[in-house]
Structure formats: structure tokens, C-alpha cells
Write a protein that holds these residues in place. Structure first.
Motif, PDB file in Angstrom:
ATOM      1  N   PHE A 298     -20.706  -0.553  33.437  1.00  0.00           N
ATOM      2  CA  PHE A 298     -22.208  -0.617  33.936  1.00  0.00           C
ATOM      3  C   PHE A 298     -22.896  -0.908  32.811  1.00  0.00           C
TER       4      PHE A 298
ATOM      5  N   TRP B 125     -20.132   2.604  30.065  1.00  0.00           N
ATOM      6  CA  TRP B 125     -21.615   2.274  30.142  1.00  0.00           C
ATOM      7  C   TRP B 125     -22.252   1.792  29.053  1.00  0.00           C
TER       8      TRP B 125
ATOM      9  N   LYS C 250     -22.568  12.321  35.972  1.00  0.00           N
ATOM     10  CA  LYS C 250     -21.640  11.331  36.662  1.00  0.00           C
ATOM     11  C   LYS C 250     -20.412  11.871  36.748  1.00  0.00           C
TER      12      LYS C 250
ATOM     13  N   TYR D  24     -20.322  -4.366  36.361  1.00  0.00           N
ATOM     14  CA  TYR D  24     -21.328  -4.279  37.208  1.00  0.00           C
ATOM     15  C   TYR D  24     -22.718  -4.453  35.886  1.00  0.00           C
TER      16      TYR D  24
ATOM     17  N   SER E  43     -24.580   2.490  41.737  1.00  0.00           N
ATOM     18  CA  SER E  43     -23.387   2.992  40.991  1.00  0.00           C
ATOM     19  C   SER E  43     -22.906   4.280  41.131  1.00  0.00           C
ATOM     20  N   SER E  44     -23.642   5.138  41.966  1.00  0.00           N
ATOM     21  CA  SER E  44     -23.207   6.349  42.607  1.00  0.00           C
ATOM     22  C   SER E  44     -22.264   6.158  43.757  1.00  0.00           C
TER      23      SER E  44
ATOM     24  N   THR F 133     -28.583   2.246  35.468  1.00  0.00           N
ATOM     25  CA  THR F 133     -28.021   3.422  36.196  1.00  0.00           C
ATOM     26  C   THR F 133     -28.657   4.788  35.757  1.00  0.00           C
TER      27      THR F 133
END
Length: 412
Positions: free
Chosen positions: A243, A211, A132, A275, A337-338, A315
């Protein structure tokens, strides 16, 4: 050699030793920059002795997706040890993070945005976080700090026996999560103080992403913003994203004293994007409503983006291998997410794209229908992938029969 020159040499030697000691004390040790690319990770245990994946299938799943999104800009990484004060009866605890940036010429002298990455229950040595970070750096010239909140030197958080992890996690959450707050503030300070090979971080351009367990870190970072601003002049966390974040509210200490001060009216905007997957059993409607209030209480504008049909860990492509039905990789959610991470105008000022509230995206719709990503100042691009906006639906209640099963680990 006369006495004067001898004394001067000794003074220079002492100065070099002190400089070396101070750098080691603040940043852990001298930097060891190495290229960061999928081929850097050939085995579950890296060359420097860190376990970076649960097993070979997990590693392969992440690397395959990374290779498909590989950019042309060279990226490098270095281990980065920093310290959290206030741990262990006032002592200091080493935290084992990683710095990631674009490869730089030693003659460059740039002040760059800084982005904090907060890990899942797998700990800071996760190939998913390196992937990421590398994707983000293709779009934004910044410095990423993969933070450590566990003091995990070797990757022990990957272990199948969760006893140690659960003990550390519970310690972080005690007393209004005071220990966790001290560790997220240590990460922000360490990133702002980073200055090496002509690269320094601009404290006025900070962002953070978390995350799973990292969602709790993001929440604590929002509490710490006023305190950090008083310690580092000009420090400003412009935007944060969680996320599939999991938020524990059972022992929450509320708004910190520094955060109770009234706004002066001239502060820069601060935004949070939550998210979330609609089918994530670890996050209830009450969790989202409460965390929205908490972020708002700390001076952040909040947007909640929900992916219909998405489960926990959506993700991470390795979650496709997870036998636990609560976890699953969601390709539209992962692609979104990207887009969020890869936004070119990350940390730049821009108008709100969607007002605070719930925005649902139907992952089951045809790929020719629109999908709109928003993260306010953090994300000022609109990604129009489809043609019609998805329909909003009421978010169903999610109940967990046993609260103790509200696990924060995202290990497949």
C-alpha cells in the motif's frame, strides 16, 4: 527422598529451564496476551511503554475510524521479540514485533494462516497497524505478526529528529539490502515457528502486507522466498500486497541465487498486488515498471492497482492532518484497502480476477459507479461498489527534483 527420585527431579528441573530458555531465545519471552480494541490505546505512550502514535490528534484519527469499523469477534495481542541472525558481524539483533490473533480457548488446536505486516517509517509500534490487524481478523482466522525491521524497542522511530531513523534505514539498504533481507526472513521464520496455546501457523498459507517503507520489505521478501522454502519445508508465500509502497532500486542486488532456479511447473501460484496512488510524488512510473519486473523475476504474478487522485499514505486517516502536501488520506482508497484486508477468502485458492497490468480507479467519480478490487489469490472477492468501470488514463510522469527527498517515512 532416595537418590533415584532426587536425580529425576533434578533432570525435570533442568528440562524445564532449558525449555524456558529455548522459548525465550526463539520467541523472545513468554507471551502476554491482552485484549486488542480501540479502548486499549488511551494515550500516545501505551501501558507497556511503547509510543504508538505521533501525537494525540494522530491517535484520535485512527481510533475514530477503527471504532466505526469495529467487529464483534474479540481479538488479542502480545509483544513478540524475535531475532535476526547475521546482524552486527554475525551476531543477533532483537526485533520487537507484535502478534495479533482472535481470542482462543486453551483447548483449541488449530493450524492457521499467517500474515506478516511490514511497517512504515514510523516503526512497528503504530496504532494504525493494530487497527488494520484487528479489521483483518474479523474476516480471517489467522495469526498476524507486526514485524520490526528497525530493532525499535520503545517507538523511537516516532521521534521528530530523523537522524537515527535515516541511519538505520540506510544501513538496511546497503549491499543490495542484505540486512533488510535478513530481517524480513527472520520475521517469516519466527511466524512459522510460532506454536503456543494450541495455535500454530501453517507455513503453506502465508501472506504479507507492507505500507510505505514496508513496500521495500515486501520486495525483499519476494527475493527470500526460495531461501525460506529451503529452510522451512513447505513454506509458501501465496500473496503479498503493498500500500503506497516506496521502492529503492539504486542499490538493488537483483534476483538471489536461489531464485534463479527454473520452475518445476508444479509450484503453487504466488501473487503480488501493488496498490498505489497516482499522485504519490515518491513513486514514479519507472519505479512501478521496474518493481513489476523484479516481482515477476522472483516468480510472482503482479497486478498494479492505481487510485487516481490518491497521494502518499492514502490508507491512513491520520494523513489528513499532515501539512506536507505529498501526504493525504483518501477515503475511497482507504475503503478499498479495508476491502482488501477484510477479504474472507484471503490465502485461499482462486482464479485471477484481472490479468497483470495497470488497473486505475477514479476516486473522484460518483460513489454509485463500480470499483473493482483485485489481489489474485490473496483477494478473490470482487467488490462491486458502483455501476460502470472507471476509465483508464495514462499515468503521468512524476519527477522528484532532489532524489534525497525521496523519504520513506509516513509520519504526518
Amino acid at each position: 527422598m532416595d537418590v533415584g527420585k532426587w536425580r529425576l527431579c533434578k533432570q525435570l528441573q533442568v528440562a524445564l529451564v532449558l525449555t524456558h530458555f529455548c522459548f525465550h531465545h526463539v520467541c523472545g519471552f513468554s507471551m502476554d496476551w491482552k485484549p486488542l480494541k480501540p479502548s486499549s490505546f488511551e494515550h500516545v505512550v501505551s501501558d507497556d511503554g511503547h509510543q504508538i502514535a505521533k501525537d494525540e490528534p494522530y491517535l484520535k484519527a485512527v481510533l475514530d475510524l477503527w471504532k466505526s469499523e469495529l467487529g464483534h469477534l474479540p481479538v488479542e495481542t502480545s509483544p513478540f521479540v524475535y531475532y535476526s541472525e547475521g546482524d552486527k558481524d554475525g551476531g543477533q539483533t532483537p526485533l520487537y514485533g507484535h502478534l495479533v490473533r482472535r481470542m482462543r480457548d486453551a483447548t483449541e488446536n488449530d493450524s492457521l494462516p499467517g500474515v506478516l505486516f511490514f511497517h512504515t517509517g514510523a516503526g512497528p509500534h503504530d496504532v494504525f497497524l493494530f487497527y488494520k490487524a484487528a479489521i483483518l481478523l474479523q474476516k480471517l482466522d489467522c495469526v498476524v505478526l507486526v514485524c520490526d525491521i528497525l530493532s525499535d524497542q520503545s517507538g523511537w522511530a516516532w521521534g521528530p529528529d530523523r537522524t537515527r531513523y535515516n541511519h538505520v534505514r540506510d544501513s538496511l539498504m546497503k549491499d543490495g539490502a542484505s540486512l533488510l533481507q535478513s530481517r524480513v526472513t527472520a520475521a517469516a521464520k519466527a511466524l512459522c515457528n510460532f506454536n503456543e496455546t494450541g495455535t500454530q501457523v501453517d507455513p503453506q498459507k502465508l501472506a504479507a502486507m507492507g505500507w510505505c517503507l514496508g513496500g521495500q520489505s515486501i520486495m525483499e521478501l519476494s527475493r527470500a522466498q526460495p531461501l525460506l522454502s529451503s529452510v522451512i519445508p513447505g513454506l509458501h508465500i501465496r500473496a503479498m500486497v503493498t500500500f503506497h509502497g516506496v521502492f529503492r532500486r539504486d542499490n538493488y542486488g537483483g534476483v538471489c541465487e536461489a531464485g534463479k532456479a527454473k520452475s518445476s511447473g508444479n509450484e503453487l501460484s504466488r501473487d503480488v498486488l501493488v496498490y498505489n496512488g497516482c499522485d504519490d510524488p515518491f513513486v514514479s512510473k519507472e519505479d512501478l515498471d521496474e518493481v513489476t519486473k523484479l516481482f515477476s523475476g522472483h516468480g510472482f504474478s503482479v497486478s498494479v492497482l492505481e487510485m487516481e487522485g490518491a497521494k502518499h499514505g492514502f490508507t491512513n486517516p491520520a494523513q489528513s492532518l499532515n501539512e506536507n502536501p505529498a501526504f493525504e488520506y483518501n477515503q475511497p482508497g482507504g475503503a478499498m484497502s479495508s476491502c482488501i484486508i477484510g477479504c474472507r477468502r484471503l490465502l485461499q485458492c482462486g482464479s485471477h480476477l484481472i490479468s497483470s497490468g495497470h488497473y486505475q480507479s477514479d476516486s473522484k467519480t460518483n460513489a454509485a459507479q463500480p470499483l473493482l478490487a483485485v489481489a489474485c489469490h490473496l483477494l478473490t472477492f470482487i467488490y462491486l461498489w458502483h455501476s460502470d468501470p472507471p476509465k483508464k488514463k495514462a499515468r503521468p510522469e512524476k519527477k522528484i527534483s532532489d532524489p534525497k527527498k525521496k523519504e520513506l517515512s509516513a509520519i504526518p
